[in-house]
Design an enzyme around this catalytic site. Structure first.
Site, PDB file in Angstrom:
ATOM      1  N   ASP A  14       0.876  -1.182   0.000  1.00 37.89           N
ATOM      2  CA  ASP A  14       0.000   0.000   0.000  1.00 37.89           C
ATOM      3  C   ASP A  14       0.911   1.229   0.000  1.00 37.89           C
ATOM      4  O   ASP A  14       2.115   1.112   0.223  1.00 37.89           O
ATOM      5  CB  ASP A  14      -0.893  -0.027   1.253  1.00 37.89           C
ATOM      6  CG  ASP A  14      -1.775   1.207   1.354  1.00 37.89           C
ATOM      7  OD1 ASP A  14      -2.446   1.535   0.355  1.00 37.89           O
ATOM      8  OD2 ASP A  14      -1.788   1.864   2.407  1.00 37.89           O
ATOM      9  N   SER A  15       0.297   2.382  -0.184  1.00 37.07           N
ATOM     10  CA  SER A  15       1.081   3.624  -0.095  1.00 37.07           C
ATOM     11  C   SER A  15       1.609   3.827   1.327  1.00 37.07           C
ATOM     12  O   SER A  15       2.453   4.679   1.545  1.00 37.07           O
ATOM     13  CB  SER A  15       0.199   4.801  -0.479  1.00 37.07           C
ATOM     14  OG  SER A  15      -0.873   4.900   0.433  1.00 37.07           O
ATOM     15  N   CYS A  77      -4.444  -1.302  -1.975  1.00 36.72           N
ATOM     16  CA  CYS A  77      -4.593   0.142  -2.109  1.00 36.72           C
ATOM     17  C   CYS A  77      -5.513   0.401  -3.304  1.00 36.72           C
ATOM     18  O   CYS A  77      -5.189   0.002  -4.423  1.00 36.72           O
ATOM     19  CB  CYS A  77      -3.200   0.730  -2.353  1.00 36.72           C
ATOM     20  SG  CYS A  77      -3.163   2.490  -2.707  1.00 36.72           S
ATOM     21  N   GLU A 155      -1.574   7.885   8.593  1.00 33.60           N
ATOM     22  CA  GLU A 155      -0.113   7.742   8.481  1.00 33.60           C
ATOM     23  C   GLU A 155       0.598   8.266   9.735  1.00 33.60           C
ATOM     24  O   GLU A 155       1.653   7.774  10.095  1.00 33.60           O
ATOM     25  CB  GLU A 155       0.407   8.505   7.254  1.00 33.60           C
ATOM     26  CG  GLU A 155       0.154   7.807   5.922  1.00 33.60           C
ATOM     27  CD  GLU A 155       0.852   6.473   5.790  1.00 33.60           C
ATOM     28  OE1 GLU A 155       2.087   6.431   5.849  1.00 33.60           O
ATOM     29  OE2 GLU A 155       0.150   5.447   5.618  1.00 33.60           O
ATOM     30  N   CYS A 187     -10.998   3.479   0.498  1.00 39.35           N
ATOM     31  CA  CYS A 187      -9.555   3.670   0.704  1.00 39.35           C
ATOM     32  C   CYS A 187      -9.194   2.824   1.913  1.00 39.35           C
ATOM     33  O   CYS A 187      -9.871   2.898   2.951  1.00 39.35           O
ATOM     34  CB  CYS A 187      -9.253   5.147   0.969  1.00 39.35           C
ATOM     35  SG  CYS A 187      -7.568   5.434   1.555  1.00 39.35           S
ATOM     36  N   HIS A 189      -6.899   2.974   4.053  1.00 44.39           N
ATOM     37  CA  HIS A 189      -6.556   3.715   5.281  1.00 44.39           C
ATOM     38  C   HIS A 189      -7.802   3.981   6.136  1.00 44.39           C
ATOM     39  O   HIS A 189      -7.734   3.995   7.365  1.00 44.39           O
ATOM     40  CB  HIS A 189      -5.931   5.074   4.933  1.00 44.39           C
ATOM     41  CG  HIS A 189      -4.477   5.030   4.568  1.00 44.39           C
ATOM     42  ND1 HIS A 189      -4.021   4.531   3.378  1.00 44.39           N
ATOM     43  CD2 HIS A 189      -3.376   5.426   5.265  1.00 44.39           C
ATOM     44  CE1 HIS A 189      -2.703   4.630   3.339  1.00 44.39           C
ATOM     45  NE2 HIS A 189      -2.290   5.172   4.478  1.00 44.39           N
TER      46      HIS A 189
HETATM   47  N1  DGL Z   1      -4.665   3.368   0.997  1.00 48.39           N
HETATM   48  C1  DGL Z   1      -4.857   3.902  -0.274  1.00 48.39           C
HETATM   49  C2  DGL Z   1      -6.165   3.510  -0.943  1.00 48.39           C
HETATM   50  O1  DGL Z   1      -6.739   2.504  -0.621  1.00 48.39           O
HETATM   51  C3  DGL Z   1      -4.443   5.276  -0.665  1.00 48.39           C
HETATM   52  C4  DGL Z   1      -3.970   6.248   0.301  1.00 48.39           C
HETATM   53  C5  DGL Z   1      -3.113   7.328  -0.324  1.00 48.39           C
HETATM   54  O2  DGL Z   1      -3.651   8.339  -0.803  1.00 48.39           O
HETATM   55  O3  DGL Z   1      -1.900   7.129  -0.325  1.00 48.39           O
HETATM   56  O4  DGL Z   1      -6.618   4.188  -1.819  1.00 48.39           O
END
Ligand code: DGL
Length: 259
Positions: A14-15, A77, A155, A187, A189
């Site tokens: 993931d990011s 992600c 984060e 997302c 996160h």
């Molecule tokens: N966790 C990521 C997602 O599912 C993206 C978060 C980011 O913007 O880095 O889209």
């Protein structure tokens, strides 16, 4: 080189921290597999970057995971999936599993009401999401909320604090929740903010994500290709990597995994 398929690890990336929420569901479903988790926190957030940049970053991470001998990669992600999954599938010969916002199950439980999708700007803007809505005939029923600030809060590990609560509140302040049948966390996160979101909306609305669906899809695919392990592990095996120089990101990954 012959890859030892059964016992090789599964790569998940993931990011940054979001993919940990997916990893949790995958491990629950397949506790005997080994895992390598890569969080690209040095380059997070992806969701406000150009598509080309996200592709480049995703390739860099996947090259690393492939160099570690993984037998499959989960792009945990939604943003990287939207921008890069096709290119990744062309580039590598191992299975690449992506994610997409759980719009279909949300529509099914929304009892004819509209649904809200919270995701990154890129996910909501990309063709992949538009095609999904077209396919489901859902263009008129989906309220899209880009919420990039929430990625940065996760984060930094700010999951349950007052500032996070007020930012979540701000994102949804103009929505009449009595008209909403389901909320999709598009997302990875945001899954860590589910509790806070529930508190803020103060309505009994199902909040759903695509994590379990992705885990099941991965399991089915590995089963079909006879790539599941036959080993039995006493405790789960996860190796964590992060692109950030800040070593506490590994600690945060473990903390979120156990949340
Ligand atoms: N966790 C990521 C997602 O599912 C993206 C978060 C980011 O913007 O880095 O889209």
């Amino acid at each position: 080189m012959k890859i030892e398929c059964n016992t090789s690890a599964i790569g998940v990336f993931d990011s940054g921290m979001g993919g940990i929420s997916v990893l949790r569901d995958i491990v629950k479903l397949m506790p005997n597999e080994r895992y390598i988790y890569y969080g690209d926190s040095a380059n997070a957030p992806y969701g406000i970057k150009r598509k080309e940049e996200i592709i480049e970053l995703s390739i860099k991470v996947c090259d690393f995971l492939v160099s570690k001998g993984v037998k499959a990669i989960v792009v945990a992600c939604n943003t990287a999936t939207s921008a890069a999954v096709k290119i990744l599938r062309d580039r590598y010969s191992i299975p690449i599993i992506g994610m997409e916002p759980a719009v279909k199950p949300a529509l099914n439980i929304a009892k004819g009401k509209n649904i809200v999708v919270l995701a990154t700007p890129i996910t909501l803007k990309e063709t992949k999401f538009k095609s999904l809505l077209n396919r489901l005939n859902a263009l008129e029923r989906v309220l899209k909320i880009p919420a990039p600030k929430l990625v940065e809060l996760v984060e930094s590990g700010d999951i349950n604090c007052t500032i996070t609560k007020s930012i979540v509140k701000d994102y949804i302040k103009n929505i009449d929740m009595s008209e909403v049948g389901a909320i999709v966390l598009g997302c990875t996160h945001f899954v860590f903010l589910k509790k806070i979101l529930k508190e803020v909306i103060n309505y009994d609305i199902p909040i759903i994500d695509g994590n379990r669906g992705t885990a099941t899809h991965l399991k089915n695919l590995l089963e079909l290709q006879q790539m599941l392990t036959t080993q039995i592990l006493e405790t789960s095996y996860i190796e964590y990597y992060n692109s950030s120089k800040d070593l506490s990101m590994i600690e945060l990954s473990k903390k979120l995994y156990n949340m």
